[in-house]
Write a protein that holds these residues in place. Structure first.
Motif, short mmCIF file in Angstrom:
data_model
loop_
_atom_site.label_atom_id
_atom_site.label_comp_id
_atom_site.label_asym_id
_atom_site.label_seq_id
_atom_site.Cartn_x
_atom_site.Cartn_y
_atom_site.Cartn_z
N ALA A 25 46.26 -86.28 66.28
CA ALA A 25 47.55 -86.70 66.58
C ALA A 25 48.54 -85.87 67.73
O ALA A 25 48.88 -84.70 67.03
CB ALA A 25 48.59 -87.24 65.52
N GLU A 26 48.82 -86.12 68.86
CA GLU A 26 49.26 -85.20 69.58
C GLU A 26 51.06 -85.15 68.97
O GLU A 26 51.54 -86.14 68.45
CB GLU A 26 49.58 -85.80 70.94
CG GLU A 26 48.05 -85.76 71.62
CD GLU A 26 47.99 -86.03 73.10
OE1 GLU A 26 48.75 -87.04 73.39
OE2 GLU A 26 47.21 -85.67 73.74
N ALA A 27 51.72 -84.14 69.54
CA ALA A 27 53.04 -84.12 69.19
C ALA A 27 53.87 -85.40 69.36
O ALA A 27 54.82 -85.84 68.36
CB ALA A 27 53.71 -83.04 69.93
N LYS A 28 53.66 -85.98 70.22
CA LYS A 28 54.61 -87.47 70.54
C LYS A 28 53.83 -88.61 70.27
O LYS A 28 53.82 -89.77 70.97
CB LYS A 28 55.11 -87.33 71.86
CG LYS A 28 56.09 -86.19 72.19
CD LYS A 28 56.73 -86.22 73.61
CE LYS A 28 57.67 -85.24 73.94
NZ LYS A 28 58.13 -85.34 75.29
N HIS A 29 52.94 -88.74 69.15
CA HIS A 29 52.04 -89.84 68.91
C HIS A 29 53.15 -91.10 68.49
O HIS A 29 54.12 -90.70 67.82
CB HIS A 29 51.12 -89.55 67.85
CG HIS A 29 51.54 -89.34 66.47
ND1 HIS A 29 52.00 -88.01 66.38
CD2 HIS A 29 51.72 -89.79 65.48
CE1 HIS A 29 52.37 -87.54 64.98
NE2 HIS A 29 52.32 -88.99 64.63
N ASP A 30 52.53 -92.18 68.85
CA ASP A 30 53.37 -93.29 68.37
C ASP A 30 53.25 -93.71 66.90
O ASP A 30 51.86 -94.29 66.55
CB ASP A 30 53.09 -94.43 69.42
CG ASP A 30 53.82 -95.55 69.12
OD1 ASP A 30 54.80 -95.74 68.07
OD2 ASP A 30 53.99 -96.49 69.86
N THR A 31 54.05 -93.63 66.06
CA THR A 31 53.61 -93.96 64.49
C THR A 31 53.66 -95.60 64.11
O THR A 31 53.27 -95.82 63.14
CB THR A 31 54.68 -93.42 63.54
OG1 THR A 31 56.02 -93.87 63.97
CG2 THR A 31 54.62 -91.75 63.62
N LYS A 32 53.87 -96.34 65.27
CA LYS A 32 54.13 -97.70 65.24
C LYS A 32 52.55 -98.29 64.84
O LYS A 32 52.46 -99.33 64.59
CB LYS A 32 54.77 -98.37 66.38
CG LYS A 32 56.27 -98.34 66.30
CD LYS A 32 56.78 -98.83 67.61
CE LYS A 32 58.57 -98.48 67.61
NZ LYS A 32 59.26 -99.26 68.65
N LEU A 33 51.71 -97.41 65.46
CA LEU A 33 50.06 -97.83 65.30
C LEU A 33 49.63 -97.46 64.18
O LEU A 33 48.47 -98.21 63.70
CB LEU A 33 49.37 -97.17 66.28
CG LEU A 33 49.37 -97.81 67.88
CD1 LEU A 33 50.78 -97.70 68.54
CD2 LEU A 33 48.35 -96.91 68.63
N GLY B 12 48.68 -91.42 71.87
CA GLY B 12 48.99 -90.02 71.34
C GLY B 12 47.76 -89.61 70.62
O GLY B 12 47.92 -88.68 69.70
N TYR B 13 46.92 -90.59 70.33
CA TYR B 13 45.62 -90.30 69.53
C TYR B 13 44.23 -90.08 69.91
O TYR B 13 43.93 -91.08 70.61
CB TYR B 13 45.43 -91.39 68.33
CG TYR B 13 46.68 -91.65 67.53
CD1 TYR B 13 47.10 -90.95 66.35
CD2 TYR B 13 47.94 -92.63 67.81
CE1 TYR B 13 48.29 -91.37 65.52
CE2 TYR B 13 49.00 -92.75 67.34
CZ TYR B 13 49.24 -92.30 66.11
OH TYR B 13 50.38 -92.58 65.53
N LEU B 14 43.86 -88.61 69.54
CA LEU B 14 42.65 -88.59 70.48
C LEU B 14 41.45 -88.31 69.64
O LEU B 14 41.44 -87.63 68.63
CB LEU B 14 42.81 -87.08 71.12
CG LEU B 14 43.91 -87.17 72.27
CD1 LEU B 14 43.97 -85.74 72.62
CD2 LEU B 14 43.76 -88.11 73.23
N PRO B 15 40.35 -89.17 69.71
CA PRO B 15 39.30 -88.88 68.75
C PRO B 15 38.39 -87.58 69.04
O PRO B 15 38.20 -87.22 70.15
CB PRO B 15 38.28 -90.13 69.49
CG PRO B 15 39.16 -91.18 70.13
CD PRO B 15 40.12 -90.33 70.70
N LEU B 16 37.98 -87.18 67.78
CA LEU B 16 37.38 -85.65 67.75
C LEU B 16 36.00 -85.82 67.95
O LEU B 16 35.38 -84.89 67.26
CB LEU B 16 37.95 -84.84 66.49
CG LEU B 16 39.52 -84.71 66.75
CD1 LEU B 16 39.87 -83.92 65.35
CD2 LEU B 16 40.10 -83.93 67.82
#
Length: 346
Positions: free
Chosen positions: A247-255, A273-277
């Motif tokens: 989760a990036e610093a400014k990820h959207d928590t609404k998801l 703002g979510y990146l699969p690892l």
């Protein structure tokens, strides 16, 4: 000539008779022979399912109310555990080791099930590990006692358990088994994989083709039944289940929500703002999961197959435990097999 009975003896006889009467009353109260709801249920089973009334009455005269079941199901729920605490229950070195042993003992059957149903061996093994520790804890209540107690003496969920009692008697009839002989958990879940009677009738699979789907003693039938359960709930072979996210610093928590069924696109998730690892193709739809892990918040991307695991138990943490236990068992099993192959070649 009648001789008078001494008062002391007469009192003893009266006491004995009273004790016998009380004992008989207790037996009557603890069984379901005369329970009003049981009598109504018997009427329904005779009329709607063609059961023999005398046989049903005989079974319910032996079925017993179990206060321990009522205490267990009415006990206040355990505190809500965080993921870091919940995981510790199921993903343990002992369960991993036991899983490897189970896999080795049933490798051919697991491979056959995986080939036929498309469900990975490690998922089936993990379900067995989480549910009953690979068959070590299948439950010792008579199912007819458990379901009768909950159907007739537990109003909050009597409708559900009444339905399961009906399904149980039907499965016993179909399988040619006495309902007095089948055992399970306090809630009536049965066998290696803890199938409720309705799930047994819908999904249990006679994988050894011997005429009886034995999820109590046959690991072959238990494995086939779990694999069939997943396929019937839409498991997609060779598709990913869940992957970690950053989760990036400014990820959207609404998801992040509690809806178990995935409904978002991967592009929507990455834009938020979510990146699969992982470096692999990931199919839509997906779901963003946030859990309180041992090292802070964890983020996961759940896909369709992850949702299928939640059909077994409607819990995100349950599904992730199954997945992680399965992965750990698979790694340990493959490592052991690799060492064995190396040793053989040497």
């Amino acid at each position: 000539m009648k001789l008078p009975i001494p008062n002391r003896i007469a009192k003893c006889l009266l006491t004995a008779l009273a004790t016998t009467a009380v004992a008989a009353a207790n037996v009557q109260a603890d069984s379901y022979q005369a329970h009003p709801q049981a009598k109504q249920f018997i009427d329904e089973m005779v009329k709607e399912q063609g059961f023999d009334r005398g046989q049903l009455e005989a079974w319910f005269s032996q079925a017993e109310r179990k206060d321990s079941i009522l205490e267990a199901i009415a006990r206040p729920a355990e505190r809500v555990k965080s993921w870091k605490d919940y995981r510790k229950i199921f993903v343990t070195p002992t369960r991993i080791e036991q899983g490897v042993v189970f896999w080795k003992e049933n490798a051919d059957i697991l491979a056959k099930a995986s080939e036929q149903f498309g469900v990975p061996e490690e998922i089936v093994v993990a379900i067995l590990g989480v549910e009953t520790r690979y068959g070590a804890h299948k439950g010792s209540y008579r199912v007819i006692d458990a379901l009768s107690t909950l159907a007739f003496d537990y109003p909050p969920r009597s409708k559900f358990f009444r339905k399961e009692l009906k399904e149980f008697l039907l499965l016993a009839k179909e399988q040619g088994k006495s309902p007095m002989d089948l055992t399970g958990s306090y809630a009536g879940a049965m066998g290696y994989g803890q199938f409720m009677p309705s799930s047994y009738r819908a999904y249990a699979y006679d994988f050894n083709d011997d005429g009886f789907t034995d999820i109590w003693a046959s690991t072959t039938d238990a494995i086939g039944s779990i694999a069939n359960y997943f396929v019937r709930h839409g498991w997609k072979a060779d598709q990913p289940v869940v992957v970690p996210l950053k989760a990036e610093a400014k990820h959207d928590t609404k998801l992040i929500d509690d809806n178990l069924k995935p409904s978002r696109s991967l592009s929507e998730v990455t834009s938020a703002g979510y990146l699969p690892l992982v470096k692999m193709a990931l199919p839509d739809p997906v779901r963003v999961i946030e859990l309180d892990g041992a090292n802070g918040n964890e983020y996961w991307l759940g896909m369709h197959n992850f949702y299928v695991i939640t059909r077994y138990n409607h819990s995100t943490m349950y599904a992730l435990s199954v997945f992680q236990l399965g992965q750990a068992v698979a790694e340990a099993y493959q490592a052991e097999q690799g060492l064995a192959s190396t040793g053989a070649e040497g």
